[in-house]
Design a protein around this motif. Sequence first.
Motif, PDB file in Angstrom:
ATOM      1  N   SER A  95       0.817  -1.037  -0.064  1.00 15.82           N
ATOM      2  CA  SER A  95      -0.154  -0.068   0.073  1.00 15.82           C
ATOM      3  C   SER A  95       0.711   1.241  -0.063  1.00 15.82           C
ATOM      4  CB  SER A  95      -0.730  -0.031   1.312  1.00 15.82           C
ATOM      5  OG  SER A  95      -0.142   0.001   2.403  1.00 15.82           O
ATOM      6  N   LYS A 148      -8.203  -4.915 -13.445  1.00 18.88           N
ATOM      7  CA  LYS A 148      -8.281  -5.304 -12.073  1.00 18.88           C
ATOM      8  C   LYS A 148      -8.248  -6.917 -12.042  1.00 18.88           C
ATOM      9  CE  LYS A 148      -9.356  -2.663  -8.058  1.00 18.88           C
ATOM     10  NZ  LYS A 148     -10.201  -2.230  -7.121  1.00 18.88           N
ATOM     11  N   ARG A 155       0.794  -7.329  -6.484  1.00 19.20           N
ATOM     12  CA  ARG A 155      -0.429  -6.882  -6.088  1.00 19.20           C
ATOM     13  C   ARG A 155      -1.633  -7.564  -6.350  1.00 19.20           C
ATOM     14  NH1 ARG A 155      -0.713  -0.906  -5.098  1.00 19.20           N
ATOM     15  NH2 ARG A 155      -2.770  -1.101  -4.969  1.00 19.20           N
ATOM     16  N   LEU A 162      -2.923  -6.946  -2.529  1.00 10.88           N
ATOM     17  CA  LEU A 162      -3.975  -5.948  -2.343  1.00 10.88           C
ATOM     18  C   LEU A 162      -5.102  -5.964  -3.346  1.00 10.88           C
ATOM     19  CD1 LEU A 162      -4.759  -3.448  -0.261  1.00 10.88           C
ATOM     20  CD2 LEU A 162      -3.205  -2.090  -1.720  1.00 10.88           C
ATOM     21  N   THR A 163      -4.767  -6.114  -4.548  1.00 11.40           N
ATOM     22  CA  THR A 163      -5.769  -6.290  -5.487  1.00 11.40           C
ATOM     23  C   THR A 163      -6.786  -7.324  -5.142  1.00 11.40           C
ATOM     24  OG1 THR A 163      -4.172  -5.276  -7.229  1.00 11.40           O
ATOM     25  CG2 THR A 163      -6.401  -6.143  -8.153  1.00 11.40           C
ATOM     26  N   GLU A 220      -9.019  -6.108  -2.454  1.00 10.96           N
ATOM     27  CA  GLU A 220      -9.956  -5.061  -3.058  1.00 10.96           C
ATOM     28  C   GLU A 220     -11.182  -5.745  -3.711  1.00 10.96           C
ATOM     29  OE1 GLU A 220      -6.585  -1.651  -3.677  1.00 10.96           O
ATOM     30  OE2 GLU A 220      -7.687  -2.718  -5.427  1.00 10.96           O
ATOM     31  N   GLY A 241     -13.349  -7.552  -1.285  1.00 10.07           N
ATOM     32  CA  GLY A 241     -13.949  -6.660  -0.488  1.00 10.07           C
ATOM     33  C   GLY A 241     -13.589  -6.765   1.196  1.00 10.07           C
ATOM     34  N   SER A 258     -10.171  -5.418   1.511  1.00  4.89           N
ATOM     35  CA  SER A 258      -8.844  -4.618   1.514  1.00  4.89           C
ATOM     36  C   SER A 258      -8.896  -3.457   2.859  1.00  4.89           C
ATOM     37  CB  SER A 258      -8.768  -3.768   0.388  1.00  4.89           C
ATOM     38  OG  SER A 258      -9.821  -2.969   0.170  1.00  4.89           O
ATOM     39  N   ASN A 259      -9.966  -3.559   3.665  1.00  4.74           N
ATOM     40  CA  ASN A 259      -9.634  -2.652   4.787  1.00  4.74           C
ATOM     41  C   ASN A 259      -9.173  -3.292   5.698  1.00  4.74           C
ATOM     42  OD1 ASN A 259     -11.681  -4.548   4.986  1.00  4.74           O
ATOM     43  ND2 ASN A 259     -13.473  -2.929   6.011  1.00  4.74           N
ATOM     44  N   GLY A 305      -4.551  -7.543   2.867  1.00  2.00           N
ATOM     45  CA  GLY A 305      -3.846  -7.306   1.506  1.00  2.00           C
ATOM     46  C   GLY A 305      -2.637  -6.368   1.512  1.00  2.00           C
TER      47      GLY A 305
END
Lengths: 473, 561
Positions: free
Chosen positions: B38, B348, B381, B385-386, B389, B392, B394-395, B398
């Motif tokens: 990130s 993505k 990624r 992280l991708t 994401e 759903g 990624s909070n 990732g």
Amino acid sequence: MKEQPILAAFVLVLLALIPSFLIAQQTKNQILIRNATVMTAARGTLENTDILIENGKIAKIGKNLRAEPGAKIIDATGKYVTPGIIDCHSHTMIDAVNEFSYSVTSMTNIRDVLNPTEIAVYRALAGGVTTALLLHGSANAIGGQSVTVKFKYGKPVEEFIIKDAPPGIKFALGENPKRSNFPPPPGQTPRYPRTRMGVMEVIRDAFLRAKDYKREWDDYRAGRTKIPPRIDLELEPLVEVLEGKRFVHAHGYRSDEFLNLMLLAEEFGFRIRTLQHGLEAYKIAPEVAKHGAGVSIFIDNWSFKIEAYDGIPYNAAILWRNGVIVSINSDSDERMRRLNLDAAKVIKYGGVPEEEALKMITLNPAKQLGIDKRTGSIEVGKDADLVIWNGHPFSVYSRVETTMIEGEIYFDRQQDLARRSEIEKERQELEKLDINKAPTSGGTPPPIPAEYRKDHHDNADEMPEIILQGGNN
Amino acid sequence: MKRISSLILVFVIFSWAKILAQNVGSIAITNAKIITVSGKTIENGTIVIRNGLIEAVGENIKAPADAFLIDGKDLSVYPGFFDTNTSLGLATPSVRPTPSPSPEVLIQQASQQQQPQPSASKYPPGLRPEINVIEQLRPGESQFETQRNNGITTVVTVLRDGIFNGQSAIINLAGATVAEMTIKSPFAQHITFRTLSGGIYPTSLLGTFSAIRQMLHDAKRLKEWKTLYENNPLGLQRPEIDKSLEALFPLIEGKMPVVFYANTEREIIRALDLAKEFGLRAIIAGGHEAWKVIDRLKAQDVPVLLSLNFPKRTTTASEEADPEPLSVLRFRAETLKCAGKLEKAGIKFAFQSGGIQNYSDIWTNINKAIENGLSRETAIRALTLTAAEILGVSNRLGSIEKGKIANLTVSKGDIFSKERAITHVIIDGKLFEIKQDKPQTGKQSGDQPSTQTTQTSERNISGTWSISIEIPGQTVPGTLVLTQEGNALTGSFQTAFTGTSVIKSGRLTAEGFILSLDVTFGGGTFEVTITGKVSGNQISGIIQTPQGAISFSGTKNPEWR
């Protein structure tokens, strides 16, 4: 001296005109086919004639036509031009043919299973075919929804579909729907129906249900009921048939069954658009003409199953003399490539005039499919779906030089020949890659001989019914 | 050179084995290279983990006194890697009955299978979107060893049966209970464009689409009916209770994504068309030809779970066979370039193992994608992280950030370099030390631990067998090609009308052999089981199809040498 400002103004006007002229030229996208023998399939055969194409449409037909600079010129001296061939019964470029679980599978739609990369499409183009009706198989009394496509090979699948072509649906009578059931698993009853009367009952029942269904929706829309009715994908297309919005293409062989079906349709207030195969249609030619159905046939193929024993090659001629619109179809990826020769046979069997024979693979199928306003003949304003032949299209020695759809070339013999070495080179490069090399251990043997070549043509002598799943024609 | 390096790579991957799992309160990795994904990569930093979360990360962080210390010298720390599509954690049902039953038993079984099974759903198995994988997961982390050894910490897992495969879950590959493992459930509905077996509608791809469509229409209607009824029940019939349709509500509301299995261009287009028609939030899984559909993927904002199970030639060389079609040769070559092309187009995508046979090949194939145009950064990624994401989460996952779940993958050397070796995996703050030990092949979990009987057979039924298949009133010729290795059988089955089918699984049994394969004809694909006996050069047995049992017999072809 006085003229100078005028001259300057003149030059200015000229300069201003040039770009607009250039733009006009670009957008017109002209192609001029010169000096061909044009078999129009509408207004006779025209010698030494030019065809001017603009933006994919036939703009002019005549002698000594002129194209704007930059237009593509095709010299067709000594060559023949016909409309693109239309195959009114095909199962090409689809990943599934029959949904054989139920006797009514009108919920299925050929649109869902199109495969635009099917090589048979390119081969059909090489045989002059530009348009086809893609049908569900004949395992069911009422089969799936059909689509009418142009063979725009290499384009995205949605561009194949003729958007303003009326939608269709496949029906089937006789041996296939009544007998095409697999031997049922032990202890299970076979799929209904098992007889020809059962087939008719299934169709009647479906339309009665469709009428009830329509009434349910009418009541809801008029506010007489509150709960929204179910959207029934099986009955929706049958309502469209009842409303005359969807064409019925009915597979069958025997005259008695066709008569029954036409009576049933008339009882429900619609018409059968085409009798497909229709080997015995000649026996009921006046009745077929009166009903208004077209007939789409094989020209000289019969006796491949019991209900096909009464087929005769004069079928087309008899129907034509009775005023029935006749087309000749392939029902086969292989035969599709030489429908021109099947049309030629109509002249031999029954002496149908040359232009009428040509119509049976061009304008007539266009009429049967409701697309004759845009294609099927060489007339001003129609789509430039054209085939250039190196000789008379009814000669076995002739072959297709160029096939175009809406003015765009999709097959060209010279380009094809030129590309072959390129493709061979590409193959060699690809075969060198690790990923394409045979595994050194643990591999499975390749198919020998090569996999079964897909050919939907019904041939009960060669294909056991169980494997055919009811066959397609 | 490339061949040698990939060989070394494979060897390195094979040489992890022994795992030391440690439950420690706090962990600190010091002096490590930290690829946060990130943010900026920290060349020499410290990560502190406490209570399963990342407590601190940075250059000037001091390891707490109570922390278990990992000296990060020469180590690179990545966010834990995702495998975005698996069937991990499931008790794999035994696919075939053993030992090989007699024809009479098979026929009896077939008739029993046809009887409607008592069920709460009015839909046949295969059209039951309410099925949730989480209810079928086995607890316990030992089953995920292979994946952890390859640096994977988090996966999407789902059943793969039927058309509606049911709801998937996102799970961490550690934890004693299913609850501990679970990150998110349900995550998505998964759909496979296939047919049902046993002669039940849909039996063809045509029916598959209409069946899916009908259920989505019915779900919409039921939802509308329910709303009407909830507002005012007076004068209205009460809506039906239908678990299957209710499970589709979140799909048509756009709340739950739909993962479509689609590899070829036309499969992807069919999925996108269906998504458009019903306003579904589509995710493409597989995506080998996604690069051909970039405009559509962009227009509908659809991400891809790109399969690393790249196609490769599996048939042996033969002078008698036709050369492979150019389209097939192209397909394999182009698949390697797909990831690079998606990256360039800004689509993505995340990686998934895609049922790859040898799990460590995911690394071989990621490296192949890099050789064919994918950047290392995007490759990372796509693993981290991708992926988070698209899923759903990624909070929480990732990347290496303060407060996120402590899922980390630690390797010696760069993850893509040939010297790389994964040394530690941390999942939910739990440390798994991966020690290089004696070589071991990584097998895709979900496969049963090898069921091969220890007795090696002296029989060898390898060869090409010409068979006659007895269909009522007909005899159809066919060819059965068998290759035996130990008790395992591979090969193919061929008739003029079905083409060639590759044997999916096959083995010797006490009495003969049993083979399982998919046979295609008339647009449908059917699972077929062949059981038989071999005696000398004679072969005989039963082909069990969804439509009934057919017997066959034949002889072995002479071997030309």
